[in-house]
Motif scaffolding. Structure first.
Motif, PDB file in Angstrom:
ATOM      1  N   ILE A 123       0.872  -1.179   0.000  1.00  0.00           N
ATOM      2  CA  ILE A 123       0.000   0.000   0.000  1.00  0.00           C
ATOM      3  C   ILE A 123       0.905   1.224   0.000  1.00  0.00           C
ATOM      4  O   ILE A 123       1.770   1.361   0.864  1.00  0.00           O
ATOM      5  CB  ILE A 123      -0.926   0.059   1.224  1.00  0.00           C
ATOM      6  CG1 ILE A 123      -1.868  -1.143   1.277  1.00  0.00           C
ATOM      7  CG2 ILE A 123      -1.762   1.346   1.189  1.00  0.00           C
ATOM      8  CD1 ILE A 123      -2.814  -1.123   2.455  1.00  0.00           C
ATOM      9  N   ASP A 124       0.743   2.068  -0.979  1.00  0.00           N
ATOM     10  CA  ASP A 124       1.524   3.303  -1.042  1.00  0.00           C
ATOM     11  C   ASP A 124       0.711   4.524  -0.659  1.00  0.00           C
ATOM     12  O   ASP A 124       1.278   5.561  -0.306  1.00  0.00           O
ATOM     13  CB  ASP A 124       2.101   3.486  -2.452  1.00  0.00           C
ATOM     14  CG  ASP A 124       3.137   2.427  -2.774  1.00  0.00           C
ATOM     15  OD1 ASP A 124       4.302   2.615  -2.395  1.00  0.00           O
ATOM     16  OD2 ASP A 124       2.775   1.407  -3.382  1.00  0.00           O
ATOM     17  N   ILE A 171       4.324   6.335   2.666  1.00  0.00           N
ATOM     18  CA  ILE A 171       2.910   5.968   2.615  1.00  0.00           C
ATOM     19  C   ILE A 171       2.092   7.179   3.057  1.00  0.00           C
ATOM     20  O   ILE A 171       2.362   7.768   4.103  1.00  0.00           O
ATOM     21  CB  ILE A 171       2.625   4.765   3.522  1.00  0.00           C
ATOM     22  CG1 ILE A 171       3.461   3.562   3.081  1.00  0.00           C
ATOM     23  CG2 ILE A 171       1.140   4.415   3.506  1.00  0.00           C
ATOM     24  CD1 ILE A 171       3.317   2.363   3.981  1.00  0.00           C
ATOM     25  N   ARG A 172       1.093   7.528   2.265  1.00  0.00           N
ATOM     26  CA  ARG A 172       0.320   8.732   2.548  1.00  0.00           C
ATOM     27  C   ARG A 172      -1.156   8.380   2.715  1.00  0.00           C
ATOM     28  O   ARG A 172      -1.747   7.719   1.867  1.00  0.00           O
ATOM     29  CB  ARG A 172       0.517   9.750   1.439  1.00  0.00           C
ATOM     30  CG  ARG A 172       2.004   9.988   1.184  1.00  0.00           C
ATOM     31  CD  ARG A 172       2.310  11.075   0.223  1.00  0.00           C
ATOM     32  NE  ARG A 172       3.750  11.129  -0.027  1.00  0.00           N
ATOM     33  CZ  ARG A 172       4.360  12.088  -0.700  1.00  0.00           C
ATOM     34  NH1 ARG A 172       3.662  13.085  -1.219  1.00  0.00           N
ATOM     35  NH2 ARG A 172       5.674  12.057  -0.871  1.00  0.00           N
ATOM     36  N   VAL A 173      -1.714   8.823   3.837  1.00  0.00           N
ATOM     37  CA  VAL A 173      -3.121   8.592   4.145  1.00  0.00           C
ATOM     38  C   VAL A 173      -3.824   9.940   4.051  1.00  0.00           C
ATOM     39  O   VAL A 173      -3.555  10.852   4.839  1.00  0.00           O
ATOM     40  CB  VAL A 173      -3.299   7.990   5.556  1.00  0.00           C
ATOM     41  CG1 VAL A 173      -4.777   7.745   5.848  1.00  0.00           C
ATOM     42  CG2 VAL A 173      -2.497   6.697   5.693  1.00  0.00           C
ATOM     43  N   ALA A 305      -0.911  16.250  -2.829  1.00  0.00           N
ATOM     44  CA  ALA A 305      -0.604  15.577  -1.565  1.00  0.00           C
ATOM     45  C   ALA A 305       0.003  14.200  -1.791  1.00  0.00           C
ATOM     46  O   ALA A 305       0.833  13.734  -1.002  1.00  0.00           O
ATOM     47  CB  ALA A 305      -1.877  15.466  -0.721  1.00  0.00           C
ATOM     48  N   LEU A 306      -0.384  13.534  -2.878  1.00  0.00           N
ATOM     49  CA  LEU A 306       0.149  12.211  -3.177  1.00  0.00           C
ATOM     50  C   LEU A 306       1.557  12.258  -3.765  1.00  0.00           C
ATOM     51  O   LEU A 306       2.349  11.340  -3.561  1.00  0.00           O
ATOM     52  CB  LEU A 306      -0.778  11.479  -4.160  1.00  0.00           C
ATOM     53  CG  LEU A 306      -2.116  10.973  -3.633  1.00  0.00           C
ATOM     54  CD1 LEU A 306      -2.964  10.437  -4.777  1.00  0.00           C
ATOM     55  CD2 LEU A 306      -1.930   9.905  -2.569  1.00  0.00           C
ATOM     56  N   SER A 307       1.863  13.322  -4.500  1.00  0.00           N
ATOM     57  CA  SER A 307       3.073  13.317  -5.322  1.00  0.00           C
ATOM     58  C   SER A 307       4.183  14.248  -4.852  1.00  0.00           C
ATOM     59  O   SER A 307       5.337  14.046  -5.225  1.00  0.00           O
ATOM     60  CB  SER A 307       2.711  13.687  -6.772  1.00  0.00           C
ATOM     61  OG  SER A 307       1.750  12.784  -7.288  1.00  0.00           O
ATOM     62  N   ALA A 308       3.872  15.282  -4.081  1.00  0.00           N
ATOM     63  CA  ALA A 308       4.904  16.235  -3.676  1.00  0.00           C
ATOM     64  C   ALA A 308       5.968  15.548  -2.823  1.00  0.00           C
ATOM     65  O   ALA A 308       5.677  14.590  -2.095  1.00  0.00           O
ATOM     66  CB  ALA A 308       4.283  17.400  -2.903  1.00  0.00           C
ATOM     67  N   PRO A 309       7.217  15.998  -2.882  1.00  0.00           N
ATOM     68  CA  PRO A 309       8.291  15.404  -2.060  1.00  0.00           C
ATOM     69  C   PRO A 309       7.989  15.521  -0.566  1.00  0.00           C
ATOM     70  O   PRO A 309       7.167  16.338  -0.135  1.00  0.00           O
ATOM     71  CB  PRO A 309       9.521  16.238  -2.445  1.00  0.00           C
ATOM     72  CG  PRO A 309       9.186  16.843  -3.763  1.00  0.00           C
ATOM     73  CD  PRO A 309       7.713  17.064  -3.765  1.00  0.00           C
ATOM     74  N   VAL A 310       8.692  14.710   0.212  1.00  0.00           N
ATOM     75  CA  VAL A 310       8.490  14.697   1.661  1.00  0.00           C
ATOM     76  C   VAL A 310       9.285  15.817   2.318  1.00  0.00           C
ATOM     77  O   VAL A 310      10.458  16.035   1.993  1.00  0.00           O
ATOM     78  CB  VAL A 310       8.911  13.341   2.263  1.00  0.00           C
ATOM     79  CG1 VAL A 310       8.736  13.346   3.780  1.00  0.00           C
ATOM     80  CG2 VAL A 310       8.095  12.210   1.635  1.00  0.00           C
ATOM     81  N   ARG A 311       8.654  16.536   3.211  1.00  0.00           N
ATOM     82  CA  ARG A 311       9.337  17.554   4.015  1.00  0.00           C
ATOM     83  C   ARG A 311       9.507  16.986   5.427  1.00  0.00           C
ATOM     84  O   ARG A 311       8.536  16.675   6.103  1.00  0.00           O
ATOM     85  CB  ARG A 311       8.502  18.834   4.072  1.00  0.00           C
ATOM     86  CG  ARG A 311       9.230  20.000   4.757  1.00  0.00           C
ATOM     87  CD  ARG A 311       8.304  21.170   5.044  1.00  0.00           C
ATOM     88  NE  ARG A 311       7.361  20.861   6.089  1.00  0.00           N
ATOM     89  CZ  ARG A 311       6.071  20.651   5.899  1.00  0.00           C
ATOM     90  NH1 ARG A 311       5.557  20.691   4.685  1.00  0.00           N
ATOM     91  NH2 ARG A 311       5.277  20.355   6.904  1.00  0.00           N
ATOM     92  N   ALA A 335       6.798  20.818  -0.864  1.00  0.00           N
ATOM     93  CA  ALA A 335       6.893  19.545  -0.155  1.00  0.00           C
ATOM     94  C   ALA A 335       5.754  19.440   0.847  1.00  0.00           C
ATOM     95  O   ALA A 335       5.110  20.431   1.202  1.00  0.00           O
ATOM     96  CB  ALA A 335       8.237  19.413   0.556  1.00  0.00           C
ATOM     97  N   VAL A 336       5.511  18.217   1.323  1.00  0.00           N
ATOM     98  CA  VAL A 336       4.460  17.969   2.311  1.00  0.00           C
ATOM     99  C   VAL A 336       5.035  17.139   3.446  1.00  0.00           C
ATOM    100  O   VAL A 336       6.036  16.424   3.287  1.00  0.00           O
ATOM    101  CB  VAL A 336       3.256  17.238   1.685  1.00  0.00           C
ATOM    102  CG1 VAL A 336       2.532  18.121   0.696  1.00  0.00           C
ATOM    103  CG2 VAL A 336       3.686  15.928   1.023  1.00  0.00           C
ATOM    104  N   GLY A 337       4.388  17.234   4.606  1.00  0.00           N
ATOM    105  CA  GLY A 337       4.811  16.465   5.771  1.00  0.00           C
ATOM    106  C   GLY A 337       3.614  15.896   6.496  1.00  0.00           C
ATOM    107  O   GLY A 337       2.462  16.279   6.242  1.00  0.00           O
ATOM    108  N   GLY A 338       3.869  14.983   7.422  1.00  0.00           N
ATOM    109  CA  GLY A 338       2.799  14.374   8.193  1.00  0.00           C
ATOM    110  C   GLY A 338       2.035  15.398   9.011  1.00  0.00           C
ATOM    111  O   GLY A 338       2.630  16.257   9.650  1.00  0.00           O
TER     112      GLY A 338
END
Length: 385
Positions: A123-124, A171-173, A305-311, A335-338
């Motif tokens: 699950i991604d 993994i992004r929810v 939100a699905l594709s942006a790099p992780v911050r 970028a996006v973060g949790g």
């Protein structure tokens, strides 16, 4: 010839009228582009990955997958190039019952051959694709759960499976939030809540946002306990005793985010105007077409939100000198973060009242008790892992 006919028809129109007409057309074109919002510029390699789209079956709708939702799903094109195949998009409507969650989790765990990897079935991303629409009230069967109870039980049932995934996997929810969320903000500061469908949808969306923030805190705490370095902190009661402080530098590879959806014409505007007389609806419809985004535009913030790099760090908006010949990067779109809240393809700040960890924990704990009671009443144990 069409050109000759058009020239003959426009022959009696003055130049000033043509200029006015061109100006009106330009304004309408700009208005339509503006109302559609931004498009994401990030692309992610999704070949061979799996996105789970969770959709609730909502009677009395004739189909568990409404046409408008199918249109949005078909709009998800997340392949970087046409040569790469699309990601696996598993989409399944589920009734709002504990039994449905248990059966789905068991079925998901018993994956067929060739679609499992390290840590089990891959699950991604999980997109909780319902609960943000503005809908008229309808009777809910006693055995059916609310949207929050359903999503909570599903995520907690899948959590052990997600935690077994490789740490390098992002993994992004995603939980979708109605744009009416701001209508319910005054109720958090003591203002008497309204009794209408827009307010109730907004209040549910606020609860969703708070739940996702607390869910991220739990994920980060679990990651810190596994990978972080414990920092001893002297106890006030006993100087010899020490307590372990969570290593906040460690973040979970599972990121929960809230995506505020735009004023989509079918899912939001139509529900908001459910009690509007038909003749007024017909008169308003041309404006609605121009002022609301198409399904292709509606999906853009989800794709971001699905594709942006992780911050990995907190947002740093300190002005930086741009390199020569390069534009300055917008940190909120880079970028996006949790725990982030996304709107119009950018990370946004929420009012301070929605950043209160005590409020988020109270809502989370209450929902946890409701789900535990519902599972017990249904006579089912927690899903087997």
């Amino acid at each position: 010839m069409p050109v000759h006919s058009l020239a003959e028809y426009l022959g009696d129109i003055s130049t000033s009228q043509l200029v006015v007409g061109a100006g009106v057309f330009a304004v309408l074109f700009w208005l339509k582009a503006w109302s559609g919002g931004r498009s994401t510029t990030w692309e992610r390699e999704w070949a061979g990955k799996m996105i789970l789209v969770v959709i609730l079956y909502l009677p009395p709708e004739a189909s568990p997958l409404p046409e408008s939702l199918l249109t949005i799903l078909h709009t998800i094109r997340i392949s970087a190039t046409t040569q790469n195949r699309l990601a696996g998009l598993h989409c399944e409507p589920l009734p709002r019952t504990p039994l449905a969650v248990r059966e789905f989790t068991q079925k998901w765990s018993a994956a067929p051959t060739n679609i499992t990897g390290e840590g089990g079935r891959r699950i991604d991303a999980i997109v909780l694709g319902s609960g943000w629409e503005v809908k008229s009230y309808h009777s809910r069967k006693k055995e059916e759960w609310t949207t929050h109870q359903f999503h909570f039980h599903l995520l907690t049932s899948l959590l052990p499976h997600l935690l077994r995934s490789p740490a390098e996997r992002s993994i992004r929810v995603l939980s979708l939030i109605s744009p009416t969320w701001s209508a319910a903000l005054p109720s958090l500061t003591g203002v008497k809540p309204r009794d209408d469908v827009v307010y109730h949808t907004g209040r549910q969306s606020i609860n969703t946002l708070l739940l996702m923030k607390h869910f991220q805190l739990i994920l980060d705490t679990l990651a810190s306990a596994t990978f972080g370095k414990a920092k001893p902190v002297p106890s006030a009661d006993d100087e010899a005793a020490t307590a372990k402080k969570r290593d906040k530098s460690v973040k979970s590879n599972i990121m929960s985010m809230s995506v505020i959806m735009p004023w989509a014409r079918e899912e939001v505007v139509k529900g908001s105007l459910a009690d509007t007389p038909f003749i007024k609806w017909i008169l308003l419809y041309p404006l609605i077409i121009f002022l609301t985004p198409s399904p292709k535009k509606t999906i853009q913030s989800i794709l971001f939100a699905l594709s942006a790099p992780v911050r990995y760090d907190e947002l740093d908006e300190t002005p930086k000198v741009a390199e020569e010949g390069k534009e300055r990067t917008d940190v909120r779109r880079s970028a996006v973060g949790g725990g982030d809240v996304v709107r119009d393809c950018a990370v946004i700040d929420v009012p301070p009242v929605l950043s209160d960890p005590a409020l988020a924990k109270a809502i989370y704990d209450e929902l946890e008790k409701e789900v535990e009671a519902g599972v017990k009443k249904a006579g089912g144990d927690k899903p087997k892992r």
